[in-house]
Design a protein around this motif. Structure first.
Motif, PDB file in Angstrom:
ATOM      1  N   LEU A  14     -24.921 -14.234  57.023  1.00 38.76           N
ATOM      2  CA  LEU A  14     -23.997 -15.425  56.643  1.00 38.76           C
ATOM      3  C   LEU A  14     -23.227 -15.014  55.318  1.00 38.76           C
ATOM      4  O   LEU A  14     -22.085 -15.006  55.222  1.00 38.76           O
ATOM      5  N   GLY A  15     -24.062 -14.245  54.337  1.00 43.03           N
ATOM      6  CA  GLY A  15     -23.639 -13.927  52.942  1.00 43.03           C
ATOM      7  C   GLY A  15     -22.730 -12.709  53.123  1.00 43.03           C
ATOM      8  O   GLY A  15     -21.834 -12.676  52.435  1.00 43.03           O
ATOM      9  N   GLY A  16     -23.003 -11.720  53.997  1.00 41.99           N
ATOM     10  CA  GLY A  16     -22.330 -10.434  53.950  1.00 41.99           C
ATOM     11  C   GLY A  16     -23.267  -9.372  53.879  1.00 41.99           C
ATOM     12  O   GLY A  16     -23.951  -9.302  52.884  1.00 41.99           O
ATOM     13  N   LEU A  17     -23.406  -8.642  54.742  1.00 46.85           N
ATOM     14  CA  LEU A  17     -24.417  -7.427  54.836  1.00 46.85           C
ATOM     15  C   LEU A  17     -24.086  -6.624  53.369  1.00 46.85           C
ATOM     16  O   LEU A  17     -22.854  -6.149  53.342  1.00 46.85           O
ATOM     17  N   GLY A  18     -25.086  -6.184  52.938  1.00 48.46           N
ATOM     18  CA  GLY A  18     -25.044  -5.165  51.836  1.00 48.46           C
ATOM     19  C   GLY A  18     -24.588  -5.799  50.588  1.00 48.46           C
ATOM     20  O   GLY A  18     -24.491  -5.096  49.410  1.00 48.46           O
ATOM     21  N   SER A  19     -24.357  -6.978  50.444  1.00 46.58           N
ATOM     22  CA  SER A  19     -23.739  -7.575  49.257  1.00 46.58           C
ATOM     23  C   SER A  19     -24.933  -8.703  48.518  1.00 46.58           C
ATOM     24  O   SER A  19     -25.401  -9.378  49.366  1.00 46.58           O
ATOM     25  N   LEU A  20     -25.445  -8.243  47.289  1.00 48.38           N
ATOM     26  CA  LEU A  20     -26.524  -9.076  46.957  1.00 48.38           C
ATOM     27  C   LEU A  20     -25.820 -10.599  46.548  1.00 48.38           C
ATOM     28  O   LEU A  20     -26.644 -11.544  46.637  1.00 48.38           O
ATOM     29  N   THR A  21     -24.681 -10.650  46.285  1.00 42.35           N
ATOM     30  CA  THR A  21     -23.977 -11.907  45.986  1.00 42.35           C
ATOM     31  C   THR A  21     -24.179 -12.608  47.266  1.00 42.35           C
ATOM     32  O   THR A  21     -24.390 -13.960  47.480  1.00 42.35           O
ATOM     33  N   GLY A  22     -24.048 -12.005  48.579  1.00 48.55           N
ATOM     34  CA  GLY A  22     -24.045 -12.441  49.752  1.00 48.55           C
ATOM     35  C   GLY A  22     -25.420 -13.184  49.965  1.00 48.55           C
ATOM     36  O   GLY A  22     -25.617 -14.139  50.565  1.00 48.55           O
ATOM     37  N   ALA A  23     -26.388 -12.249  49.668  1.00 47.30           N
ATOM     38  CA  ALA A  23     -27.661 -12.640  49.883  1.00 47.30           C
ATOM     39  C   ALA A  23     -28.043 -13.853  49.324  1.00 47.30           C
ATOM     40  O   ALA A  23     -28.821 -14.910  49.808  1.00 47.30           O
ATOM     41  N   LEU A  24     -27.542 -14.035  48.013  1.00 44.58           N
ATOM     42  CA  LEU A  24     -27.738 -15.101  47.195  1.00 44.58           C
ATOM     43  C   LEU A  24     -27.173 -16.418  47.983  1.00 44.58           C
ATOM     44  O   LEU A  24     -27.840 -17.496  47.834  1.00 44.58           O
ATOM     45  N   LEU A  25     -25.966 -16.075  48.467  1.00 45.63           N
ATOM     46  CA  LEU A  25     -25.277 -17.334  48.976  1.00 45.63           C
ATOM     47  C   LEU A  25     -25.950 -17.636  50.258  1.00 45.63           C
ATOM     48  O   LEU A  25     -26.225 -18.905  50.383  1.00 45.63           O
ATOM     49  N   GLY A  26     -26.375 -16.506  50.970  1.00 42.58           N
ATOM     50  CA  GLY A  26     -27.333 -17.090  52.451  1.00 42.58           C
ATOM     51  C   GLY A  26     -28.324 -17.871  52.009  1.00 42.58           C
ATOM     52  O   GLY A  26     -28.675 -18.857  52.550  1.00 42.58           O
ATOM     53  N   ALA A  27     -29.272 -17.253  50.784  1.00 48.40           N
ATOM     54  CA  ALA A  27     -30.357 -18.250  50.622  1.00 48.40           C
ATOM     55  C   ALA A  27     -29.985 -19.506  50.227  1.00 48.40           C
ATOM     56  O   ALA A  27     -30.574 -20.529  50.424  1.00 48.40           O
ATOM     57  N   ALA A  28     -28.813 -19.631  49.404  1.00 51.98           N
ATOM     58  CA  ALA A  28     -28.585 -21.058  48.940  1.00 51.98           C
ATOM     59  C   ALA A  28     -28.264 -21.908  50.258  1.00 51.98           C
ATOM     60  O   ALA A  28     -28.610 -23.096  50.164  1.00 51.98           O
ATOM     61  N   LEU A  29     -27.381 -21.169  51.069  1.00 51.40           N
ATOM     62  CA  LEU A  29     -27.103 -22.080  52.470  1.00 51.40           C
ATOM     63  C   LEU A  29     -28.496 -22.588  53.095  1.00 51.40           C
ATOM     64  O   LEU A  29     -29.019 -23.428  53.511  1.00 51.40           O
ATOM     65  N   LEU A  30     -29.290 -21.502  53.310  1.00 47.11           N
ATOM     66  CA  LEU A  30     -30.794 -21.708  53.911  1.00 47.11           C
ATOM     67  C   LEU A  30     -31.324 -22.856  53.324  1.00 47.11           C
ATOM     68  O   LEU A  30     -31.946 -23.455  53.918  1.00 47.11           O
ATOM     69  N   THR A  31     -31.328 -23.122  51.910  1.00 50.80           N
ATOM     70  CA  THR A  31     -32.147 -24.059  51.185  1.00 50.80           C
ATOM     71  C   THR A  31     -31.372 -25.245  51.314  1.00 50.80           C
ATOM     72  O   THR A  31     -32.052 -26.041  51.501  1.00 50.80           O
ATOM     73  N   PHE A  32     -30.228 -25.342  51.027  1.00 50.41           N
ATOM     74  CA  PHE A  32     -29.421 -26.674  50.600  1.00 50.41           C
ATOM     75  C   PHE A  32     -29.034 -27.253  52.125  1.00 50.41           C
ATOM     76  O   PHE A  32     -28.783 -28.659  52.016  1.00 50.41           O
ATOM     77  N   LEU A  33     -28.581 -26.335  52.866  1.00 49.15           N
ATOM     78  CA  LEU A  33     -27.850 -27.147  54.001  1.00 49.15           C
ATOM     79  C   LEU A  33     -28.600 -27.884  54.937  1.00 49.15           C
ATOM     80  O   LEU A  33     -28.093 -29.173  55.187  1.00 49.15           O
TER      81      LEU A  33
END
Lengths: 447, 365
Positions: free
Chosen positions: B263-282
């Protein structure tokens, strides 16, 4: 490019740090006295509402059956609310799905306690799931009433978990009562145990061994989630067990029956109350066998089990008639089931407890009230509760039944006991409890 | 150059720290607990995105590695001897060690075979906890004794914000401090020689080998680093959830991490953080939204995975490089167009080298 970026970031850091420090200027050090804010004891209570919550598996493997428990509880709370509530307060009942995964239980309990600010947890379901939150609830001082699980840990040490109360007869006394009956009535039987590999199996084996230690020829355990129980059942058959006592969940009743059919193994079966609901096991049997097993009610004929609250198989019981009325008036689609009755029964006990806590209930107050009058409460359970200052264990006894056409026929009167070597005694004092005319308890406030 | 990268990452870390303090101090206890969840998912997803995005190894077993970190933490906290920092370090060290063993095996495999091997890990590890029933608590798992908030820490936070530190806030701080440290290390690593060799191995094995990069060593190293992150994530998870039980570490956890990374974008740490946020809050937002519009408990509970699945499908369809990857690619295109237009009158701009989206870890642009 990089340099300007760095400069800008450094600037931002400085500004933000300075800002947050400035904003914090009011604090600096602690005030001398550790003031306690407004007493936390009335969280979740307003002039006209009481908010309570629960975690249940609404989705996932444990959902069949168990997901009906909160439906029942909600129907009863709606019934009480429609009749004026408790002390003028309506009960708001929040249910969150944990999918029977302790990680989710922890998250949804945070939500219920910290965000929704519930007054109490009522009927949170499951041993591994509730273990994840029981310390948190006690630390936060949230009454944790009527945990939907028979594990001993909810009630055997009120000093460590002062806010937690069990509900159903714990697995140990169920094992004791069933073990004694088999020892007396089938002294020559070779007994095999089929156990779920957690508190359910450990506690009940402890109870059973008190009477059947010499007669047990095999103990087989399964892990919840692994649906292949053929090795265990085959081992029981190989050991020559002619009585098999299963302390397992409904899915494993169905699975063990199917495997036994395949192996042509026909012992006398006993299943603990949590695993023997004929309607649910029947539907699971039909599903697991892909329609091969049709007349499932008769497949369970002759199976022994236990009952501790009246269920749908006795439609003339006044309690079941009350539950039917509640379900007709406030239920959702679907029939009244034993799981819905289970939910209504603990909802009824909560209403009693809330009344006992008086017109201005507090969190400590409701715990005190339950310790004082808990063992005198009259309700649907066949045996009284054991709630005192020294024990938060739930219902004290049950009766053995034999299933016939989906109906439990009594083998024994109601037998009550307690942990350890407490004697097993007949006690029908609670069987005659009748529901009040209007279906709403009327418990006097304590103290 | 190397120094300025380090400086930049450290600057970002300090900035992140300030944001974390501001956010945690201004949100409710419930949100704090959610941020703690986001932190442990973020740490593990960060490690996974480095492995999958930079080195091209697909792991379906990171949930199992988290389980190792979590169980280590639960065991170490039982006698409450070690300070929390040491517990976190030991937990990630143990996971690193096991990750190294798995990494050696995984380095011999390619593509779907690595996925298969790590899938086996995800299935097997919860079984280990059941087998060693007495030590690891079996089906019911181990309760985690979260240490009390240290006095100096409580005082420091009180000094800043005049608020007392609750248990959940303390865990959130521990989680986010761990996350910041991890991300700084990962960002530096991926901008260093090591990161370049990983990318080289991912893009063209033959070329990388000809250039003198030992393929196996690069792969094992990537796996080990990633496992260390998963172990730390698992340790923070144990503190957050307060129990470690096999049912918390099913295959679903590994797959959720992978979806977060995608979701966040492979290889991107910002993406990983964004994905974690979606996984948590959504899921929680969707569920409460469902309840607010009058759906039943069951319907709202079912709505959450549905919306998450739809989001995932939409992202894959519309932004195949993930959210961060696609946004970055678009931004870069615009930049290039602007430069191109500007340059046109004087000289012909050379064609910009093709770059894979998500090439830049660290979200540091």
């Amino acid at each position: 490019m990089t340099r300007t970026w760095t400069t800008r970031a450094a600037m931002a850091v400085c500004v933000l740090t300075a800002g947050s420090l400035a904003a914090a200027c009011g604090a600096g050090g602690r005030p001398d006295k550790d003031e306690k804010g407004g007493s936390a004891s009335d969280v979740g209570i307003t002039e006209d509402t009481v908010t309570v919550g629960a975690h249940h598996p609404l989705t996932g493997v444990a959902a069949p059956g168990y997901s009906e428990i909160p439906d029942g509880a909600r129907a009863y709370f709606d019934f009480v609310n429609a009749n004026g509530g408790v002390d003028g307060r309506k009960i708001e009942y929040l249910v969150r799905d944990d999918g029977y995964n302790p990680t989710n239980t922890s998250q949804v309990t945070n939500e219920l306690v910290l965000k929704e600010e519930i007054f109490a947890m009522v009927g949170g379901l499951g041993t591994p799931t509730h273990s994840a939150v029981v310390d948190f609830l006690n630390k936060e001082g949230v009454p944790d009433l009527f945990v939907s699980s028979g594990s001993l840990q909810w009630g055997d040490d009120p000093g460590a978990k002062p806010f937690t109360f069990g509900w159903q007869p714990d697995y140990e006394i169920e094992g004791k009562i069933a073990g004694q009956w088999i020892a007396e009535n089938m002294p020559d039987a070779k007994v095999g145990l089929f156990l779920q590999d957690d508190d359910l199996g450990v506690d009940s084996e402890k109870g059973v061994r008190r009477f059947l230690d010499d007669q047990i020829v095999a103990v087989e355990k399964y892990t919840s989630g692994n649906t292949d129980v053929a090795p265990q059942i085959a081992a029981l058959q190989a050991a020559g067990a002619d009585v098999v006592m299963g302390f397992n969940t409904p899915s494993y009743t169905a699975l063990s029956q199917l495997v036994a059919l395949k192996l042509n193994y026909e012992p006398k079966w006993f299943y603990s109350s949590i695993g023997s609901d004929p309607a649910l096991v029947g539907s699971l049997l039909a599903r697991f066998s892909e329609g091969a097993v049709k007349d499932s009610a008769s497949l369970l004929d002759g199976v022994m089990s236990t009952e501790y609250i009246p269920g749908v198989d006795v439609p003339d019981n006044p309690w079941v008639q009350l539950w039917q009325r509640v379900w007709d008036e406030h239920g959702k689609e679907g029939e009244l089931t034993n799981y819905r009755i289970y939910g209504m029964s603990h909802a009824y006990a909560f209403v009693q407890t809330l009344q006992a806590a008086g017109p201005d209930p507090t969190r400590e107050g409701i715990v005190d009230a339950l310790e004082q009058i808990g063992s005198d409460l009259e309700g649907p359970p066949l045996a009284p509760f054991r709630y005192t200052e020294d024990s938060h264990l739930g219902i004290s006894g049950l009766q053995l039944v034999e299933l016939k056409g989906g109906v439990g026929e009594e083998l024994t009167p109601v037998l009550v006991t307690d942990l350890g070597d407490a004697p097993i005694e007949e006690d029908d004092s609670a069987t005659e409890d009748a529901p009040p005319e209007d279906g709403i308890p009327d418990v006097k406030p304590v103290g | 150059m190397a120094r300025s990268v380090l400086l930049r990452h450290l600057g970002l870390a300090v900035l992140g720290l300030v944001v974390v303090v501001l956010v945690l101090e201004s949100t409710s206890a419930f949100r704090n607990a959610q941020f703690a969840t986001m932190a442990y998912l973020g740490i593990a997803a960060g490690g996974l995105t480095v492995l999958t995005g930079l080195n091209g190894q697909l792991s379906l077993g990171h949930g199992a590695l988290m389980a190792i970190g979590a169980y280590t933490t639960a065991l170490l906290l039982q006698d409450q001897q070690l300070p929390l920092v040491a517990v976190l370090l030991v937990a990630s060290a143990v996971t690193t060690l096991i990750g190294a063993v798995i990494g050696v095996a995984a380095a011999r495999l390619h593509g779907p075979y690595i996925a298969g091997a790590t899938l086996a890990l995800a299935v097997a590890v919860p079984g280990v906890a059941l087998y060693f029933n007495d030590q690891l608590g079996g089906e019911q798992g181990l309760n985690v004794f979260v240490p009390d908030v240290p006095g100096w820490f409580a005082d420091a936070v009180y000094f800043l914000s005049a608020q007392d530190v609750s248990g959940s806030k303390y865990v959130a701080y521990v989680g986010w401090l761990s996350l910041i440290v991890t991300f700084v290390l990962l960002a530096n690593l991926s901008r260093s020689r090591v990161g370049r060799t990983w990318r080289a191995v991912r893009d063209d094995e033959v070329a990388a080998e000809i250039a003198g990069i030992p393929l196996g060593r690069a792969r094992v190293l990537a796996f080990v680093v990633s496992a260390a992150c998963a172990g730390l994530g698992g340790a923070v998870m144990a503190l957050t959830v307060r129990i470690t039980a096999p049912s918390g570490f099913t295959l679903t956890l590994s797959l959720s991490l992978l979806t977060a990374v995608v979701l966040g974008g492979l290889g991107s740490l910002t993406g990983a953080l964004l994905g974690a946020a979606l996984l948590t809050f959504l899921p929680q937002l969707v569920t409460s939204l469902g309840l607010d519009v009058g759906l039943s408990d069951l319907q709202s509970a079912q709505l959450a995975p549905l919306v998450y699945g739809l989001t995932l499908a939409l992202v894959i369809l519309l932004a195949p490089a993930g959210i961060v990857g696609s946004v970055r690619a678009r931004w870069r295109r615009q930049q290039e167009r602007a430069t191109h237009d500007y340059d046109l009158p004087t000289t012909t701009a050379p064609p910009s080298p093709a770059r894979t989206p998500g090439d830049e870890p660290g979200g540091d642009k």
